[in-house]
Design a protein around this motif. Structure first.
Motif, PDB file in Angstrom:
ATOM      1  N   ALA A 396      -0.561 -20.991 -46.508  1.00 30.79           N
ATOM      2  CA  ALA A 396      -1.090 -21.175 -45.157  1.00 30.79           C
ATOM      3  C   ALA A 396      -1.240 -22.658 -44.821  1.00 30.79           C
ATOM      4  CB  ALA A 396      -2.442 -20.469 -45.031  1.00 30.79           C
ATOM      5  N   ALA A 397      -1.637 -23.457 -45.799  1.00 26.30           N
ATOM      6  CA  ALA A 397      -1.767 -24.899 -45.569  1.00 26.30           C
ATOM      7  C   ALA A 397      -0.417 -25.517 -45.222  1.00 26.30           C
ATOM      8  CB  ALA A 397      -2.365 -25.569 -46.805  1.00 26.30           C
ATOM      9  N   ALA A 398       0.637 -25.051 -45.867  1.00 29.98           N
ATOM     10  CA  ALA A 398       1.977 -25.550 -45.553  1.00 29.98           C
ATOM     11  C   ALA A 398       2.353 -25.214 -44.112  1.00 29.98           C
ATOM     12  CB  ALA A 398       2.996 -24.947 -46.517  1.00 29.98           C
ATOM     13  N   ALA A 399       1.957 -24.027 -43.639  1.00 34.25           N
ATOM     14  CA  ALA A 399       2.231 -23.654 -42.254  1.00 34.25           C
ATOM     15  C   ALA A 399       1.492 -24.574 -41.279  1.00 34.25           C
ATOM     16  CB  ALA A 399       1.841 -22.199 -42.014  1.00 34.25           C
ATOM     17  N   MET A 400       0.282 -25.009 -41.637  1.00 30.41           N
ATOM     18  CA  MET A 400      -0.456 -25.935 -40.782  1.00 30.41           C
ATOM     19  C   MET A 400       0.281 -27.265 -40.640  1.00 30.41           C
ATOM     20  SD  MET A 400      -3.091 -24.500 -39.474  1.00 30.41           S
ATOM     21  CE  MET A 400      -3.887 -25.976 -38.830  1.00 30.41           C
ATOM     22  N   LEU A 401       0.919 -27.719 -41.693  1.00 27.87           N
ATOM     23  CA  LEU A 401       1.692 -28.961 -41.610  1.00 27.87           C
ATOM     24  C   LEU A 401       2.895 -28.793 -40.689  1.00 27.87           C
ATOM     25  CD1 LEU A 401       1.584 -30.201 -45.319  1.00 27.87           C
ATOM     26  CD2 LEU A 401       0.135 -30.894 -43.392  1.00 27.87           C
ATOM     27  N   LEU A 402       3.504 -27.606 -40.706  1.00 30.04           N
ATOM     28  CA  LEU A 402       4.603 -27.338 -39.785  1.00 30.04           C
ATOM     29  C   LEU A 402       4.107 -27.342 -38.340  1.00 30.04           C
ATOM     30  CD1 LEU A 402       6.603 -24.522 -41.629  1.00 30.04           C
ATOM     31  CD2 LEU A 402       7.285 -26.902 -41.280  1.00 30.04           C
ATOM     32  N   ILE A 403       2.915 -26.806 -38.107  1.00 30.23           N
ATOM     33  CA  ILE A 403       2.340 -26.834 -36.763  1.00 30.23           C
ATOM     34  C   ILE A 403       2.170 -28.275 -36.293  1.00 30.23           C
ATOM     35  CG2 ILE A 403       0.243 -26.355 -35.427  1.00 30.23           C
ATOM     36  CD1 ILE A 403      -0.084 -23.804 -37.077  1.00 30.23           C
ATOM     37  N   ALA A 404       1.721 -29.142 -37.192  1.00 26.04           N
ATOM     38  CA  ALA A 404       1.554 -30.557 -36.829  1.00 26.04           C
ATOM     39  C   ALA A 404       2.878 -31.168 -36.396  1.00 26.04           C
ATOM     40  CB  ALA A 404       0.970 -31.331 -38.011  1.00 26.04           C
ATOM     41  N   ALA A 405       3.946 -30.848 -37.118  1.00 23.33           N
ATOM     42  CA  ALA A 405       5.260 -31.402 -36.784  1.00 23.33           C
ATOM     43  C   ALA A 405       5.746 -30.886 -35.429  1.00 23.33           C
ATOM     44  CB  ALA A 405       6.261 -31.053 -37.882  1.00 23.33           C
ATOM     45  N   VAL A 406       5.581 -29.587 -35.182  1.00 20.15           N
ATOM     46  CA  VAL A 406       6.020 -29.006 -33.911  1.00 20.15           C
ATOM     47  C   VAL A 406       5.191 -29.559 -32.748  1.00 20.15           C
ATOM     48  CG1 VAL A 406       6.255 -26.850 -32.615  1.00 20.15           C
ATOM     49  CG2 VAL A 406       6.866 -26.916 -35.032  1.00 20.15           C
ATOM     50  N   SER A 407       3.918 -29.818 -32.980  1.00 20.45           N
ATOM     51  CA  SER A 407       3.039 -30.306 -31.920  1.00 20.45           C
ATOM     52  C   SER A 407       3.526 -31.612 -31.306  1.00 20.45           C
ATOM     53  CB  SER A 407       1.616 -30.503 -32.461  1.00 20.45           C
ATOM     54  OG  SER A 407       1.026 -29.275 -32.810  1.00 20.45           O
ATOM     55  N   LEU A 408       4.194 -32.412 -32.086  1.00 19.62           N
ATOM     56  CA  LEU A 408       4.666 -33.703 -31.577  1.00 19.62           C
ATOM     57  C   LEU A 408       5.701 -33.550 -30.465  1.00 19.62           C
ATOM     58  CD1 LEU A 408       4.929 -35.688 -34.938  1.00 19.62           C
ATOM     59  CD2 LEU A 408       3.126 -35.801 -33.197  1.00 19.62           C
ATOM     60  N   GLY A 409       6.260 -32.349 -30.324  1.00 18.79           N
ATOM     61  CA  GLY A 409       7.229 -32.112 -29.257  1.00 18.79           C
ATOM     62  C   GLY A 409       6.625 -31.582 -27.969  1.00 18.79           C
ATOM     63  N   LEU A 410       5.295 -31.450 -27.901  1.00 17.52           N
ATOM     64  CA  LEU A 410       4.645 -30.887 -26.710  1.00 17.52           C
ATOM     65  C   LEU A 410       4.493 -31.942 -25.616  1.00 17.52           C
ATOM     66  CD1 LEU A 410       1.841 -28.720 -28.385  1.00 17.52           C
ATOM     67  CD2 LEU A 410       4.001 -27.929 -27.400  1.00 17.52           C
ATOM     68  N   ARG A 411       5.619 -32.371 -25.073  1.00 17.55           N
ATOM     69  CA  ARG A 411       5.607 -33.392 -24.020  1.00 17.55           C
ATOM     70  C   ARG A 411       6.334 -32.835 -22.804  1.00 17.55           C
ATOM     71  NH1 ARG A 411       4.119 -38.300 -26.161  1.00 17.55           N
ATOM     72  NH2 ARG A 411       4.100 -38.400 -28.445  1.00 17.55           N
ATOM     73  N   PRO A 412       5.577 -32.331 -21.810  1.00 19.95           N
ATOM     74  CA  PRO A 412       6.215 -31.766 -20.611  1.00 19.95           C
ATOM     75  C   PRO A 412       7.090 -32.800 -19.917  1.00 19.95           C
ATOM     76  CG  PRO A 412       3.894 -31.207 -20.681  1.00 19.95           C
ATOM     77  CD  PRO A 412       4.117 -32.219 -21.763  1.00 19.95           C
ATOM     78  N   THR A 413       8.218 -32.346 -19.395  1.00 20.50           N
ATOM     79  CA  THR A 413       9.147 -33.246 -18.706  1.00 20.50           C
ATOM     80  C   THR A 413       9.226 -32.952 -17.219  1.00 20.50           C
ATOM     81  OG1 THR A 413      10.970 -31.731 -19.212  1.00 20.50           O
ATOM     82  CG2 THR A 413      10.573 -33.545 -20.745  1.00 20.50           C
ATOM     83  N   ARG A 414       8.366 -32.006 -16.744  1.00 17.36           N
ATOM     84  CA  ARG A 414       8.376 -31.697 -15.322  1.00 17.36           C
ATOM     85  C   ARG A 414       6.952 -31.581 -14.812  1.00 17.36           C
ATOM     86  NH1 ARG A 414       7.499 -26.204 -14.298  1.00 17.36           N
ATOM     87  NH2 ARG A 414       7.561 -24.820 -16.106  1.00 17.36           N
ATOM     88  N   VAL A 415       6.796 -31.624 -13.481  1.00 19.51           N
ATOM     89  CA  VAL A 415       5.481 -31.530 -12.858  1.00 19.51           C
ATOM     90  C   VAL A 415       4.953 -30.118 -13.027  1.00 19.51           C
ATOM     91  CG1 VAL A 415       4.215 -31.723 -10.679  1.00 19.51           C
ATOM     92  CG2 VAL A 415       6.092 -33.298 -11.196  1.00 19.51           C
ATOM     93  N   PRO A 416       3.642 -29.927 -13.320  1.00 23.56           N
ATOM     94  CA  PRO A 416       3.094 -28.583 -13.450  1.00 23.56           C
ATOM     95  C   PRO A 416       3.357 -27.747 -12.200  1.00 23.56           C
ATOM     96  CG  PRO A 416       1.508 -30.203 -14.209  1.00 23.56           C
ATOM     97  CD  PRO A 416       2.631 -30.957 -13.592  1.00 23.56           C
ATOM     98  N   VAL A 417       3.442 -26.431 -12.397  1.00 25.67           N
ATOM     99  CA  VAL A 417       3.737 -25.526 -11.294  1.00 25.67           C
ATOM    100  C   VAL A 417       2.591 -25.508 -10.308  1.00 25.67           C
ATOM    101  CG1 VAL A 417       5.221 -24.071 -12.688  1.00 25.67           C
ATOM    102  CG2 VAL A 417       2.779 -23.572 -12.569  1.00 25.67           C
ATOM    103  N   THR A 418       2.896 -25.083  -9.072  1.00 26.00           N
ATOM    104  CA  THR A 418       1.886 -25.013  -8.024  1.00 26.00           C
ATOM    105  C   THR A 418       0.762 -24.074  -8.430  1.00 26.00           C
ATOM    106  OG1 THR A 418       3.585 -25.375  -6.365  1.00 26.00           O
ATOM    107  CG2 THR A 418       1.494 -24.456  -5.608  1.00 26.00           C
TER     108      THR A 418
END
Length: 439
Positions: A396-418
């Motif tokens: 489970a700890a290894a899965a948490m490290l994968l979550i950390a890596a994926v989190s770095l990609g959470l950068r929206p490239t468009r304006v939020p929806v209305t």
């Protein structure tokens, strides 16, 4: 007063209160469900398969039930969820074999699928109906705290009741009866407080039938949205990995504490108190989420990654803990950091979707969470039987490290929806939020 009869402040109070009442019975049942099955002769592998039935049912129904909520309204779906949960709890009280427990957990899966998105979607839609573009982050954070408080108080009751009632397996079933009663109270509260946000042009069976016919269209539209939106795809990956982590803690955890405590009854009390503290820590973490974002200079990706690394370190501490006290402290630390990620990533999801697809999008994330939980239900008990309980926690700890890596990609490239309000700006896009609880 708004057209719906509910002001944003009233909607927030109702959402927070109903969230606490929703999770209180779950907290009561959490310390005893695994140990009850153990006391009635089920092996860890049996338990994993039984809980996998829950995960499979919930997973298969996630998107259809989310679409049902978007089609016929939030209140009917929440009521059906409560009825299914009550049925499940009563079946668990009577169960004494794998098949009956599997049926009970299947009913619980139905209730979970029905409940995964409607209340939160109702709150966000109620606020946006009254004040288009309003920021709902504070309400989500308060609900996270209420979630933790309800679970915490429930876990204390669920852990201590068996010590008061008696010594046999019926003592472990007593908390489930209390949980069923409180779920009935929650059902009444939903019927009174969750007011419809739109007027149906049909009533009764005709409205339900029309809504069911709309489900495939809503689900297809949401699937297209998720497929085309990179941020939503990453949130689904994070939800899947989170499901595997929480399964290790909540399935193997009771057995681990029973080993450390010297017996099932002692383990029940220790695990109940531990989960009470841990759930309270999760609520505190949710309240501290804005501070975590500020500490990361407004960057949700970096805040999410850092919290995930710290949470993974806490899971390692659970694995190597020599005593129940150390393991309990590590549990609390994990839930603190995990709770801090909740509002940060959840707002992000709401920024990426619309009111017509909100419940279904929440269900899509819950679908991924349940899929991860199903994988964990099948994997972690086998790891524990082959290499010991600590090995499951290390996975489970290894899965948490994968979550950390994926989190770095959470950068929206468009304006939020209305209809959704951006949170504090972050490098590369608006800072937003995500939910990580799985029960």
């Amino acid at each position: 007063m708004t057209a719906t009869g509910v002001t944003p402040r009233q909607a927030q109070r109702r959402y927070v209160g109903l969230t606490a009442l929703r999770w209180l019975p779950i907290g009561i049942s959490a310390p005893v469900t695994v140990l009850l099955m153990t006391a009635r002769g089920l092996t860890p592998t049996d338990i994993g398969l039984v809980v996998a039935v829950y995960g499979t049912v919930a997973m298969l129904l996630e998107l259809p039930t989310g679409g049902l909520s978007d089609a016929i309204g939030h209140r009917p779906v929440l009521a059906l969820s409560a009825l299914s949960t009550i049925t499940s709890l009563l079946l668990m009280v009577a169960a004494d074999d794998v098949v009956t427990f599997a049926v009970a957990w299947g009913a619980l899966g139905v209730g979970r699928a029905l409940d995964s998105g409607p209340l939160e979607a109702w709150y966000v839609d109620a606020v946006h109906t009254a004040e288009p573009g309003a920021d709902v982050t504070r309400g989500l954070s308060l609900a996270g705290a209420a979630d933790g408080l309800g679970l915490s108080l429930g876990a204390v009751l669920g852990g201590l009741l068996p010590l008061v009632v008696g010594d046999d397996s019926s003592a472990l079933a007593a908390p489930l009866l209390v949980a069923a009663g409180l779920t009935a109270v929650s059902l009444v509260a939903v019927l009174v407080l969750v007011v419809p946000l739109r007027t149906a042009d049909r009533s009764g069976a005709a409205a339900i039938a029309a809504g069911i016919r709309e489900v495939p269209r809503v689900v297809r539209g949401t699937a297209v949205l998720v497929t085309r939106d990179r941020v939503l795809r990453l949130l689904l990956v994070i939800s899947f990995l989170t499901g595997t982590v929480l399964t290790a803690l909540e399935l193997i955890g009771p057995l681990h504490f029973a080993d450390l405590g010297g017996g099932l009854r002692e383990g029940t009390a220790a695990y109940g108190v531990t989960m009470a503290v841990a759930f309270a820590a999760a609520g505190l973490g949710a309240l501290l989420a804005p501070a975590a974002r500020r500490a990361a200079r407004g960057s949700v990706p970096w805040a999410s990654a850092a919290l995930s690394v710290l949470g993974g370190s806490a899971v390692v501490a659970v694995a190597v803990a020599p005593t129940t006290v150390v393991a309990a402290a590590a549990f609390a630390v994990f839930y603190l950091f995990n709770g801090g990620s909740w509002p940060l990533r959840q707002q992000l999801m709401h920024d990426q979707t619309t009111a017509s697809q909100r419940s279904t999008t929440v269900s899509a994330k819950s679908f991924a969470l349940m899929l991860g939980g199903l994988a964990g239900n099948l994997l972690h008990p086998r790891i524990a039987e082959a290499a010991g309980n600590p090995a499951a926690f290390l996975a489970a700890a290894a899965a948490m490290l994968l979550i950390a890596a994926v989190s770095l990609g959470l950068r929206p490239t468009r304006v939020p929806v209305t209809g959704a309000a951006p949170a504090v700006a972050a490098p590369g896009g608006p800072a937003t939020a995500e939910v990580t609880r799985s029960s």
